[in-house]
Design an enzyme around this catalytic site. Structure first.
Site, PDB file in Angstrom:
ATOM      1  CG  PHE A 101      -2.119   0.880   1.129  1.00 11.23           C
ATOM      2  CD1 PHE A 101      -3.348   0.363   0.778  1.00 11.23           C
ATOM      3  CD2 PHE A 101      -2.027   2.241   1.393  1.00 11.23           C
ATOM      4  CE1 PHE A 101      -4.475   1.173   0.691  1.00 11.23           C
ATOM      5  CE2 PHE A 101      -3.143   3.059   1.307  1.00 11.23           C
ATOM      6  CZ  PHE A 101      -4.371   2.526   0.955  1.00 11.23           C
ATOM      7  CG  ASP A 122      -2.952   3.293   5.787  1.00  8.35           C
ATOM      8  OD1 ASP A 122      -2.492   2.699   6.774  1.00  8.35           O
ATOM      9  OD2 ASP A 122      -3.960   2.922   5.175  1.00  8.35           O
ATOM     10  CG  ASN A 158      -2.810  11.537  -1.349  1.00  9.97           C
ATOM     11  OD1 ASN A 158      -1.744  11.869  -0.828  1.00  9.97           O
ATOM     12  ND2 ASN A 158      -3.986  11.970  -0.904  1.00  9.97           N
ATOM     13  CG  PHE A 200     -11.434   7.726   2.065  1.00  9.28           C
ATOM     14  CD1 PHE A 200     -10.795   7.441   3.265  1.00  9.28           C
ATOM     15  CD2 PHE A 200     -12.143   8.912   1.959  1.00  9.28           C
ATOM     16  CE1 PHE A 200     -10.875   8.312   4.341  1.00  9.28           C
ATOM     17  CE2 PHE A 200     -12.237   9.796   3.028  1.00  9.28           C
ATOM     18  CZ  PHE A 200     -11.595   9.497   4.224  1.00  9.28           C
TER      19      PHE A 200
END
Length: 349
Positions: A27, A80, A129, A329
């Site tokens: 991730f 995150d 992002n 998200f």
């Protein structure tokens, strides 16, 4: 209130399962500020590569290294913890002398670059992002492949991810307790998290109800529409529906849903009646937002991942790359692909 896991899917509930965040390297998030450092000013922008590190923890460590108060270090958004992320931090360090930030050491962190900047980096002040995700142990390759193709065309619901509501929904539960007791909340962070969770949950519910209709992208009288990528909106009238529908189909315009709060929601007539009915039972959260003077706003109902591409390493492992605007998200994209498994699949900071 609809539980996050039960929110309506745009492409139907995925048929298969897959492992998300088997390790942090699966991730990867690269922050895109949308601008370059000025090269001068009393602030210093620092780009840091971090692995398994909490954003606030890194900010506090940076403040300690620079011998400044923690409030003098800011960032554009929480990233995150269970991931590899490139993130910008901003430290207020007046004076001509530039600290040697290459000497900053923290386990799991590496300073990539730094430069002076004229303005403080504020929360939300980023363009978006870039994500690189690896899904492992995919049980139904064909289903995931077709969903990726469909997402390129139709997008995904622009839900606020489960992270917004805290571990186990703790932020939303806090908002409900606050609404029910009317006890003053002094902690600024709790106030912010709880109010954000309340408004996000109401938005998600409105979108979930709209998705149950035949076509979520069908413009109705009184809808609030915004130019793609813009924040302002205007109200659709009956006379304009055909032309506005064409522009929505071309992705020039986006249909929005309410972020409820004080003041007018933005929709009118049929669209307003629908939104009010969708959250009619959530009176406590709505009253809380009005009482705390959180202004109503709008957010696009659908999200179109940009630069979406994917590569199957084998029949059970796929690498997916895409770019999302700030406030969106990645887990809301993954949710339309697979039923995720893994300890950290829904956990952020």
């Amino acid at each position: 209130m609809i539980e996050f896991d039960n929110l309506t899917y745009l492409h139907g509930k995925p048929q298969g399962t897959g492992l998300l965040k088997a390790n942090p390297e699966d991730f990867v998030v690269v922050e895109d500020l949308g601008f370059e450092p000025d090269g001068e000013g009393e602030h210093i922008l620092v780009r840091i590569l971090k692995n398994g590190c909490n954003t606030r923890f890194v900010a506090d460590a940076l403040a300690k290294f620079l011998k400044i108060h923690a409030r003098e270090v800011s960032f554009a958004g929480q990233k995150d913890k269970h991931a590899v992320t490139e993130q910008w931090f901003c430290a207020r360090v007046p004076g001509k002398e530039m600290p040697d930030l290459s000497a900053f050491q923290l386990e799991g962190c590496q300073v990539l670059e730094y430069a002076r900047h004229k303005r403080k980096l504020r929360l939300g002040a980023l363009k978006g992002n870039a994500f690189t995700l690896v899904l492992r142990d995919v049980s139904n390759r064909d289903d995931v492949e077709q969903r990726l193709i469909d997402i390129c065309v139709k997008g995904v619901p622009n839900y606020f991810g489960a992270q917004r509501f805290g571990i186990g929904g703790s932020n939303l539960q806090g908002a409900l307790r606050w609404a029910q007791t009317n006890t003053p909340v002094r902690d600024r962070n709790k106030r912010s998290f709880w109010l954000s969770a309340a408004r996000s949950a109401l938005f998600n519910q409105i979108v979930a109800e709209r998705l149950k209709k035949a076509d979520v992208n069908q413009v109705v009288d009184g809808d609030a529409l915004q130019l793609a990528g813009r924040g302002s909106w205007f109200v659709a009238t009956t006379e304009e529906l055909a032309e506005l529908q064409r522009r929505v189909n071309d992705k020039e315009l986006m249909i929005t849903a309410a972020l409820p709060g004080s003041g007018e929601w933005g929709t009118q007539r049929e669209a307003l009646a629908f939104e009010q009915a969708a959250v009619a039972e959530e009176t406590e959260l709505q009253t809380l937002l009005v009482r705390e003077k959180v202004e109503a706003a709008r957010r696009a109902m659908l999200l179109y991942p940009q630069q979406l591409s994917w590569n199957w390493w084998d029949d059970v492992t796929v690498e997916i790359r895409f770019w999302l605007p700030a406030g969106s998200f990645a887990t809301s994209v993954v949710r339309e692909l697979i039923n995720t498994t893994g300890e950290y699949a829904h956990i952020a900071e």
